[in-house]
Scaffold this active site. Structure first.
Site, PDB file in Angstrom:
ATOM      1  N   HIS A  53      -5.928   3.694  -4.703  1.00  0.00           N
ATOM      2  CA  HIS A  53      -5.854   5.024  -4.846  1.00  0.00           C
ATOM      3  C   HIS A  53      -6.317   5.412  -3.233  1.00  0.00           C
ATOM      4  O   HIS A  53      -7.562   5.579  -3.020  1.00  0.00           O
ATOM      5  CB  HIS A  53      -6.798   5.560  -5.827  1.00  0.00           C
ATOM      6  CG  HIS A  53      -6.563   7.003  -5.894  1.00  0.00           C
ATOM      7  ND1 HIS A  53      -7.700   7.810  -5.829  1.00  0.00           N
ATOM      8  CD2 HIS A  53      -5.615   7.769  -6.479  1.00  0.00           C
ATOM      9  CE1 HIS A  53      -7.485   9.144  -6.138  1.00  0.00           C
ATOM     10  NE2 HIS A  53      -6.074   8.953  -6.406  1.00  0.00           N
ATOM     11  N   GLU A  80      -1.580   3.277  -2.399  1.00  0.00           N
ATOM     12  CA  GLU A  80      -1.268   4.552  -2.596  1.00  0.00           C
ATOM     13  C   GLU A  80      -1.046   5.590  -1.455  1.00  0.00           C
ATOM     14  O   GLU A  80      -2.230   5.777  -0.731  1.00  0.00           O
ATOM     15  CB  GLU A  80      -1.519   5.097  -3.918  1.00  0.00           C
ATOM     16  CG  GLU A  80      -0.994   6.479  -4.273  1.00  0.00           C
ATOM     17  CD  GLU A  80      -2.097   7.462  -4.863  1.00  0.00           C
ATOM     18  OE1 GLU A  80      -1.520   8.126  -5.858  1.00  0.00           O
ATOM     19  OE2 GLU A  80      -3.139   7.526  -4.384  1.00  0.00           O
ATOM     20  N   HIS A  95      -3.908  13.830   0.639  1.00  0.00           N
ATOM     21  CA  HIS A  95      -3.846  14.382  -0.688  1.00  0.00           C
ATOM     22  C   HIS A  95      -4.034  15.598  -0.985  1.00  0.00           C
ATOM     23  O   HIS A  95      -3.455  16.344  -1.735  1.00  0.00           O
ATOM     24  CB  HIS A  95      -5.310  13.707  -1.436  1.00  0.00           C
ATOM     25  CG  HIS A  95      -5.610  14.227  -2.672  1.00  0.00           C
ATOM     26  ND1 HIS A  95      -6.128  15.457  -3.199  1.00  0.00           N
ATOM     27  CD2 HIS A  95      -4.955  13.682  -3.775  1.00  0.00           C
ATOM     28  CE1 HIS A  95      -6.094  15.572  -4.341  1.00  0.00           C
ATOM     29  NE2 HIS A  95      -5.525  14.448  -5.015  1.00  0.00           N
TER      30      HIS A  95
END
Length: 737
Positions: A53, A80, A95
């Protein structure tokens, strides 16, 4: 990718040793290569994906090449990327929609608040330091190399993973805010084509936006898409209908980890959708999700998940059971063949006086292990932990031994049953409430599974193979509250009908050996009880209570046989043993743990399943087992045995009854009934009058369990019925004679 070790089975045959009542039925139990049979609580493929992640973001600054490299070093299957788009239309890995949290944008561009990505060109963003913030936030993990890390473009990130992943590491990318960035999907597909990864089997695209995913599907029909979910997105929806609806464009779902329960797993897997929950950072959560059969997990702690999926581990918690004043049975299950090590001590840190025992977990018993620990001290709290020898993951538990013989100590027990039936599946709230009481022990009064009911573990019932029976137990073990209760206190488990099939009679039911074998595999049952499959036994809590556990299934005549001297529920040997235990007991309380009630007509007309024949309901019904119970009742009265309590569940409502069987105006014994924990809820009906029952309380249509407290100092025993939230609906104190 690594092969999943979750619930793998080899191909073999297992011969079951049956007790005398089942000898004619005993036959080899076939274990096929189909792993868990029809269960939907297992991965769709043999691989469980480790998805890094934002890279290995627990160890380095998220969405930097350093974090991506660390994830690959830790053997992640996928890296990711979250995608944002710059002012000049370039895709970057980040993000947040703003630069403020993970770069030094505030210092470098102080007058450009709120520092939205879309307001900056790629050249401006490339001047930022995307790593130093991590060193300040996590000084124990700080590295000089993180200073000056840049924000990578999507193309740079892809090429970096291709170069350092040697073609073995996949790409997983999210269109983070497609409504903010028109044209994002087209740019993603263009870059995937340019970098020659669009046709890769190791590529997933994900989004919370259905519109974005459908657009991607139009642009690249073969790409694998993951629909992400928050709790609010599923609130009020039929999860089966939702999974069916999205299956026309999605290859899988990415739910928030707390949304992953058996019902969601069933809905997804029946629609051939992969399940990749986010974001899973604690080992306990990782294991819980693996036990539910997820196909992959997003995690910041890449190394922890890699270690779990590469090596056998304790997969379904631990338990202790059949505890005496000097011994206990410890139970655990691993997800593959392994040696399981138990450590037990009076020291919760295990630094002194620690006993170690190791036992193999093998395919014949679905990798379950039962180990007996002897030489324990009475009235003492013991701590234990278990791990597969090859794994670092430990699961801890505790229990309290019974007081020494002849001592009078107070006790608190909880009891319940009826779990996983008629459409009710984990999670169940009652276990958490029971665990919060810190009881001395838990009496699981039967119907610990519903082998004959449809659930995600067995969507096409009844259970017929041993894999199906095992899958049912594993399904209920996914309940976090049950985990907590079993790990906190000792358990005494008894079986009833649904451990095999509704209202069964052991000697005449072909599935009895299979159901019994699975029952013994999944509960910590002593050799004294499991020997010859008798299951009945007496356990003492000092001189405060003798608990007499019955086997109401293994020896019974068929339900539809007319009652009479030759009809039995217990069998002559067990019946005489019960009388002897009652007669010899000088404990304050004699508690008889039975899996069926005395005066509540159960089963069907002309085939009553409990002791009562229900002739007040149907005067012509000749069935039931009243002739045998009359022997028990008469014996209690004739011998003047006081303070007898029959405890059960089975009927799916709560009831407390006192009995004046000889009609002399005095109570001869009592019956305490709770339930269900998780099955259909029923309202109480009419009692069969044969043994002089008087209702003290009756309530249905709610999930509940029972609490029984004995205080020798006050000569009192108190029963409480509590609902699934721990609220007391009824309390009654009995004065002990």
């Amino acid at each position: 990718m690594r092969k999943s070790l979750v619930a793998g089975l080899a191909c073999l045959s297992l011969a079951v040793t049956a007790a005398a009542p089942y000898a004619a039925l005993a036959k080899p139990i076939e274990i096929s290569p189909t792993e868990n049979g029809q269960s939907t609580l297992r991965p769709l493929t043999s691989d469980v994906a480790v998805i890094a992640h934002r890279g290995a973001s627990a160890y380095g600054p998220e969405h930097t090449l350093a974090a991506y490299k660390q994830a690959m070093t830790m053997k992640a299957d996928y890296v990711e990327f979250d995608l944002q788009m710059t002012k000049d239309g370039q895709l970057i890995a980040m993000h947040d929609e703003t630069l403020a949290r993970t770069t030094n944008a505030k210092e470098l561009y102080p007058d450009r608040a709120p520092w939205r990505v879309k307001d900056f060109t790629l050249d401006e963003i490339k001047r930022l330091d995307a790593g130093s913030w991590f060193n300040k936030a996590y000084p124990d993990k700080a590295k000089q190399a993180y200073i000056g890390q840049q924000v990578p473009t999507l193309e740079e990130a892809i090429e970096f993973v291709k170069q350092h992943g040697n073609g073995k590491v996949g790409l997983y990318m999210e269109t983070k805010a497609p409504n903010v960035y028109p044209g994002m999907e087209e740019k993603v597909i263009d870059i995937l084509k340019k970098t020659n990864v669009l046709d890769s089997e190791m590529l997933f695209l994900e989004s919370f936006s259905e519109d974005s995913l459908r657009k991607l599907k139009t642009l690249a029909p073969a790409v694998k898409l993951i629909q992400l979910y928050t709790g609010s997105m599923l609130a009020g929806k039929d999860v089966h209908q939702e999974m069916k609806r999205i299956s026309d464009y999605a290859a899988g779902v990415g739910p928030s980890k707390e949304l992953v329960v058996p019902k969601l797993m069933e809905a997804a897997h029946q629609n051939k959708l992969l399940v990749h929950p986010w974001t899973v950072n604690a080992e306990d959560d990782m294991v819980s999700l693996l036990s539910l059969g997820v196909d992959g997990q997003f995690t910041n702690n890449t190394d922890l998940l890699v270690n779990l999926v590469e090596k056998p581990f304790v997969s379904h918690g631990v338990a202790s059971g059949d505890v005496t004043d000097s011994s206990a049975i410890l139970w655990a299950r691993t997800n593959a063949k392994a040696n399981v090590q138990f450590e037990i001590s009076t020291d919760s840190t295990f630094k002194k006086d620690t006993t170690v025992k190791t036992s193999p977990a093998d395919v014949e018993h679905d990798f379950t292990v039962n180990v007996k620990i002897d030489g324990l001290k009475p009235d003492t709290t013991y701590y234990y932990r278990a791990h597969a020898v090859s794994s670092k993951y430990n699961v801890n538990g505790s229990f309290k031994t019974a007081p020494e013989e002849n001592s009078l100590k107070p006790l608190t027990m909880v009891w319940g049953g009826d779990t996983g039936g008629q459409g009710e599946i984990p999670p169940f709230k009652s276990y958490k409430a029971m665990s919060a009481l810190n009881p001395d022990f838990f009496l699981f009064s039967g119907d610990t599974i519903y082998a004959d009911n449809a659930t995600p573990a067995v969507p096409n019932p009844p259970s017929e193979t041993v894999q199906d029976f095992w899958a049912k137990y594993k399904e209920n073990r996914t309940d976090a509250g049950l985990h907590s209760l079993l790990q906190k206190t000792g358990t005494f488990a008894i079986w009833d009908d649904h451990e095999v099939t509704n209202d069964f009679s052991g000697p005449s039911q072909p599935l009895t050996p299979t159901g019994l074998s699975a029952f013994k595999d999944y509960w910590p049952i002593s050799g004294e009880r499991s020997e010859a499959d008798k299951l009945y036994h007496k356990y003492s809590w000092g001189n405060t209570m003798d608990m007499i556990i019955l086997n109401n299934r293994g020896y019974r005549s068929p339900n539809n046989q007319a009652d009479g001297a030759d009809k039995t529920m217990l069998g002559d040997e067990q019946l005489q043993w019960l009388k002897q235990q009652l007669l010899e007991s000088d404990a304050k309380v004699k508690l008889v743990a039975t899996s069926v009630p005395i005066s509540i007509p159960t089963g069907k007309a002309m085939a009553r399943d409990g002791w009562a024949n229900g002739d007040n309901v149907n005067p012509n019904d000749p069935t039931g087992y009243e002739n045998e119970f009359k022997q028990i009742s008469d014996f209690i009265i004739e011998k003047g045995i006081k303070n007898v309590f029959f405890v059960t569940t089975d009927v799916h409502f709560a009831e407390v009854i006192k009995y004046d069987a000889n009609h002399d105006g005095k109570a001869d014994y009592n019956e305490l009934i709770s339930g269900p924990i998780g099955a259909v809820k029923i309202n109480p009906g009419t009692l069969d009058p044969t043994f002089g029952p008087e209702k003290l309380y009756a309530e249905g249509n709610f999930f509940n369990y029972g609490v029984f407290r004995v205080d020798p100092a006050t000569q009192q025993a108190t029963v409480e019925i509590q609902d699934e939230n721990g609220k007391t609906h009824f309390s009654h104190t009995f004065e002990l004679e």
